[in-house]
Design a protein around this motif. Structure first.
Motif, PDB file in Angstrom:
ATOM      1  N   LEU A 136      -4.136   7.303  -1.514  1.00 27.66           N
ATOM      2  CA  LEU A 136      -3.727   6.042  -0.903  1.00 27.66           C
ATOM      3  C   LEU A 136      -4.266   4.893  -1.752  1.00 27.66           C
ATOM      4  CD1 LEU A 136      -2.286   4.717   1.472  1.00 27.66           C
ATOM      5  CD2 LEU A 136      -4.474   4.710   2.697  1.00 27.66           C
ATOM      6  N   THR A 137      -3.362   4.061  -2.255  1.00 25.92           N
ATOM      7  CA  THR A 137      -3.731   3.042  -3.232  1.00 25.92           C
ATOM      8  C   THR A 137      -3.251   1.673  -2.771  1.00 25.92           C
ATOM      9  OG1 THR A 137      -3.433   4.698  -4.969  1.00 25.92           O
ATOM     10  CG2 THR A 137      -3.578   2.395  -5.669  1.00 25.92           C
ATOM     11  N   PRO A 138      -4.116   0.662  -2.792  1.00 21.74           N
ATOM     12  CA  PRO A 138      -3.666  -0.687  -2.430  1.00 21.74           C
ATOM     13  C   PRO A 138      -2.735  -1.258  -3.488  1.00 21.74           C
ATOM     14  CG  PRO A 138      -5.934  -0.751  -3.201  1.00 21.74           C
ATOM     15  CD  PRO A 138      -5.553   0.701  -3.106  1.00 21.74           C
ATOM     16  N   GLY A 139      -1.770  -2.062  -3.039  1.00 18.56           N
ATOM     17  CA  GLY A 139      -0.854  -2.719  -3.962  1.00 18.56           C
ATOM     18  C   GLY A 139      -1.349  -4.100  -4.355  1.00 18.56           C
ATOM     19  N   VAL A 140      -0.492  -4.820  -5.042  1.00 19.16           N
ATOM     20  CA  VAL A 140      -0.868  -6.135  -5.571  1.00 19.16           C
ATOM     21  C   VAL A 140      -1.305  -7.081  -4.454  1.00 19.16           C
ATOM     22  CG1 VAL A 140       0.009  -8.178  -6.773  1.00 19.16           C
ATOM     23  CG2 VAL A 140       0.637  -5.896  -7.568  1.00 19.16           C
ATOM     24  N   LEU A 141      -0.527  -7.145  -3.388  1.00 23.75           N
ATOM     25  CA  LEU A 141      -0.828  -8.092  -2.313  1.00 23.75           C
ATOM     26  C   LEU A 141      -2.131  -7.745  -1.616  1.00 23.75           C
ATOM     27  CD1 LEU A 141       0.060 -10.467  -0.464  1.00 23.75           C
ATOM     28  CD2 LEU A 141       1.025  -8.727   1.036  1.00 23.75           C
ATOM     29  N   LEU A 142      -2.338  -6.478  -1.305  1.00 22.65           N
ATOM     30  CA  LEU A 142      -3.545  -6.077  -0.596  1.00 22.65           C
ATOM     31  C   LEU A 142      -4.784  -6.413  -1.408  1.00 22.65           C
ATOM     32  CD1 LEU A 142      -4.124  -4.760   2.121  1.00 22.65           C
ATOM     33  CD2 LEU A 142      -4.282  -2.562   0.953  1.00 22.65           C
ATOM     34  N   ASN A 143      -4.752  -6.111  -2.685  1.00 21.01           N
ATOM     35  CA  ASN A 143      -5.893  -6.443  -3.545  1.00 21.01           C
ATOM     36  C   ASN A 143      -6.139  -7.948  -3.590  1.00 21.01           C
ATOM     37  OD1 ASN A 143      -6.869  -3.943  -4.476  1.00 21.01           O
ATOM     38  ND2 ASN A 143      -5.219  -3.775  -5.969  1.00 21.01           N
ATOM     39  N   PHE A 144      -5.047  -8.719  -3.700  1.00 18.92           N
ATOM     40  CA  PHE A 144      -5.215 -10.163  -3.836  1.00 18.92           C
ATOM     41  C   PHE A 144      -5.683 -10.791  -2.522  1.00 18.92           C
ATOM     42  CE2 PHE A 144      -3.541 -14.518  -4.885  1.00 18.92           C
ATOM     43  CZ  PHE A 144      -4.361 -14.714  -5.979  1.00 18.92           C
ATOM     44  N   CYS A 145      -5.205 -10.263  -1.383  1.00 17.95           N
ATOM     45  CA  CYS A 145      -5.672 -10.767  -0.094  1.00 17.95           C
ATOM     46  C   CYS A 145      -7.170 -10.498   0.088  1.00 17.95           C
ATOM     47  CB  CYS A 145      -4.875 -10.120   1.043  1.00 17.95           C
ATOM     48  SG  CYS A 145      -3.224 -10.798   1.258  1.00 17.95           S
ATOM     49  N   GLN A 146      -7.611  -9.329  -0.324  1.00 18.13           N
ATOM     50  CA  GLN A 146      -9.037  -9.019  -0.229  1.00 18.13           C
ATOM     51  C   GLN A 146      -9.860  -9.957  -1.104  1.00 18.13           C
ATOM     52  OE1 GLN A 146      -9.029  -4.873  -1.289  1.00 18.13           O
ATOM     53  NE2 GLN A 146      -8.395  -4.189   0.749  1.00 18.13           N
ATOM     54  N   LYS A 147      -9.330 -10.247  -2.272  1.00 22.01           N
ATOM     55  CA  LYS A 147     -10.016 -11.167  -3.175  1.00 22.01           C
ATOM     56  C   LYS A 147     -10.082 -12.573  -2.591  1.00 22.01           C
ATOM     57  CE  LYS A 147      -9.827 -12.690  -7.996  1.00 22.01           C
ATOM     58  NZ  LYS A 147      -9.093 -12.544  -9.285  1.00 22.01           N
ATOM     59  N   GLN A 188       0.842  -1.194   0.000  1.00 23.24           N
ATOM     60  CA  GLN A 188       0.000   0.000   0.000  1.00 23.24           C
ATOM     61  C   GLN A 188       0.876   1.242   0.000  1.00 23.24           C
ATOM     62  OE1 GLN A 188      -2.140   1.244   3.656  1.00 23.24           O
ATOM     63  NE2 GLN A 188      -4.015   0.897   2.492  1.00 23.24           N
ATOM     64  N   GLY A 189       0.436   2.280  -0.719  1.00 22.22           N
ATOM     65  CA  GLY A 189       1.192   3.522  -0.731  1.00 22.22           C
ATOM     66  C   GLY A 189       0.447   4.615  -1.458  1.00 22.22           C
ATOM     67  N   PHE A 190       1.016   5.788  -1.447  1.00 22.63           N
ATOM     68  CA  PHE A 190       0.415   6.940  -2.122  1.00 22.63           C
ATOM     69  C   PHE A 190       0.928   7.016  -3.549  1.00 22.63           C
ATOM     70  CE2 PHE A 190      -0.222   8.062   2.297  1.00 22.63           C
ATOM     71  CZ  PHE A 190      -1.497   8.612   2.274  1.00 22.63           C
ATOM     72  N   ARG A 191      -0.029   7.193  -4.477  1.00 24.42           N
ATOM     73  CA  ARG A 191       0.326   7.299  -5.887  1.00 24.42           C
ATOM     74  C   ARG A 191      -0.405   8.489  -6.498  1.00 24.42           C
ATOM     75  NH1 ARG A 191      -0.323   0.981  -7.806  1.00 24.42           N
ATOM     76  NH2 ARG A 191       1.129   0.087  -6.284  1.00 24.42           N
ATOM     77  N   PRO A 192       0.206   9.128  -7.510  1.00 23.65           N
ATOM     78  CA  PRO A 192      -0.459  10.282  -8.130  1.00 23.65           C
ATOM     79  C   PRO A 192      -1.636   9.846  -8.990  1.00 23.65           C
ATOM     80  CG  PRO A 192       1.587   9.775  -9.261  1.00 23.65           C
ATOM     81  CD  PRO A 192       1.535   8.877  -8.061  1.00 23.65           C
TER      82      PRO A 192
END
Length: 430
Positions: free
Chosen positions: A229-240, A217-221
């Motif tokens: 604040l944007t979820p990264g690959v792992l956060l999205n996949f864990c939620q899925k 997770q981190g801040f992206r433009p």
């Protein structure tokens, strides 16, 4: 080169390459340069320190001092040997001189936070990624029998891999290049799913500029230059995975040791533990607001990483991470499984026999070399895509040996070109 009359102009490119290789292999405290860097294959080195080491190797005197001062005199010698000298860019104070994290440092220097608020132009509409030009293939059943036809490992090794995955939920496949690590990782996921279900398999590849913000997770433009604040690959996949708890989900991390794993994983170092899965062990992420839900790794998420043991630029995994993974080593397989696959694709027996004999001999030479060893052997995947026409098999093998294996041997024996050339001749002999 006479030691009594040292002449820097006599330094050769070969000697500088040996110096670079020596610096990569050792933990010498190399003084940082203040203005210039020698850039070679994505890494940066202090030019005078490189010249000094090359000079000592060239003169066979470990106490020899490079006779030219730093700056233009030294740089000109190295540039005449076709090395690139670049103006030094800022680095993190905590970064070691030769940390190899060039891409990450460049990203820091080039960080752009967007124009001033008053100069943001009005956007005509929502900016979004283009629609995908393809549809994912429908899942097909995948059985152990199909796996045995595709894989080069034994039934016992396959059972060990599956057992380790069940026990630890985290597995790393390691071995020399070309041993089918990523191929096996995907097949292990399919075996557990019982189908080639791409929706439950996520593949990422680590690299030196890959970060915690990309992965967790981190801040992206956004399109307007503001940071969200944007979820990264792992956060999205864990939620899925958490939304479908009855089915296993597999995160495949290719080249896991090519990134700074401790920095990328963050809280995952704790939550990867098999007994730390689920909401009871959830933690607050550092970028998340206080009221945000805590993060946890669901019990149905499995992680399979692959690790190349032959890349000298990679840093070994730290012990904290190693304790959370089971490890399975893959070896080159130039035996019956490869011959069977090649025969099924129409490769003549004479070509297969030549391939097996030459590569077995070469791998033994590499394994016996004190500066290389078994981790640098060549794997079988170089040869798993033969031509459809049997009459083209001889030329196909020759081209692979010349254009893919040959250059790798030159890299292996960078400071022994005669040995590399001799091995190439042995491979290509009639």
């Amino acid at each position: 080169m006479p030691a009594s009359t040292p002449d820097p102009a006599q330094l050769t490119r070969e000697q500088v390459l040996r110096a670079l290789r020596h610096l990569d292999r050792t933990t010498l405290a190399v003084p940082a340069s203040t203005v210039y860097d020698l850039v070679y294959r994505g890494r940066r080195y202090p030019p005078r320190a490189v010249a000094q080491q090359a000079w000592r190797l060239a003169t066979a005197r470990p106490d020899a001092t490079w006779p030219l001062p730093a700056g233009a005199p030294t740089n000109q010698v190295l540039e005449r040997l076709d090395f690139t000298i670049a103006t030094k860019r800022p680095t993190l104070a905590s970064s070691p001189t030769l940390d190899g994290d060039v891409a990450a440092q460049q990203a820091m220097q080039d960080l752009y936070t967007g124009p001033a608020r008053h100069s943001i132009p009005a956007l005509p509409g929502q900016v979004q990624e283009p629609a995908a030009a393809y549809d994912a293939a429908a899942p097909q059943p995948y059985t152990r029998a199909e796996a045995r036809q595709e894989l080069f490992i034994s039934d016992a090794a396959l059972d060990q891999a599956l057992a380790a995955l069940h026990r630890r939920r985290n597995l790393i496949l390691q071995g020399p290049p070309g041993t089918g690590k990523t191929f096996l990782a995907r097949r292990l996921a399919w075996l557990e799913l019982g189908a080639t279900d791409a929706a439950r398999v996520e593949l990422v590849q680590f690299h030196p500029s890959y970060s915690y913000e990309d992965f967790i997770q981190g801040f992206r433009p956004d399109a307007r230059g503001t940071f969200q604040l944007t979820p990264g690959v792992l956060l999205n996949f864990c939620q899925k995975a958490a939304q479908d708890p009855e089915k296993p989900h597999f995160l495949l991390i290719d080249e896991i040791n090519r990134g700074n794993v401790s920095r990328i994983f963050g809280e995952l170092l704790l939550l990867l533990e098999a007994d730390k899965r689920g909401p009871a062990h959830a933690v607050r992420l550092p970028y998340a607001p206080a009221e945000a839900p805590r993060f946890f790794v669901p019990a149905n998420l499995y992680v399979i990483g692959t690790m190349n043991t032959a890349d000298r630029s990679l840093v070994p995994l730290d012990y904290a991470l190693r304790r959370r993974f089971a490890f399975l080593r893959l070896e080159p397989e130039f035996g019956a499984p490869l011959v069977r696959v090649l025969a099924a694709q129409g490769v003549p027996a004479a070509v297969s026999s030549r391939l097996v004999a030459r590569l077995t001999e070469l791998n033994q030479t590499i394994a016996d070399d004190p500066e290389l060893g078994p981790d640098f052997q060549l794997g079988h995947s170089y040869f798993c895509q033969p031509p459809t026409a049997p009459e083209a098999a001889e030329e196909w093998l020759t081209l692979i040996l010349q254009q893919e294996v040959g250059p790798l041997l030159e890299e292996y024996w960078l400071d022994q070109p005669a040995k590399a050339a001799a091995q190439r001749r042995r491979l290509l002999r009639n």
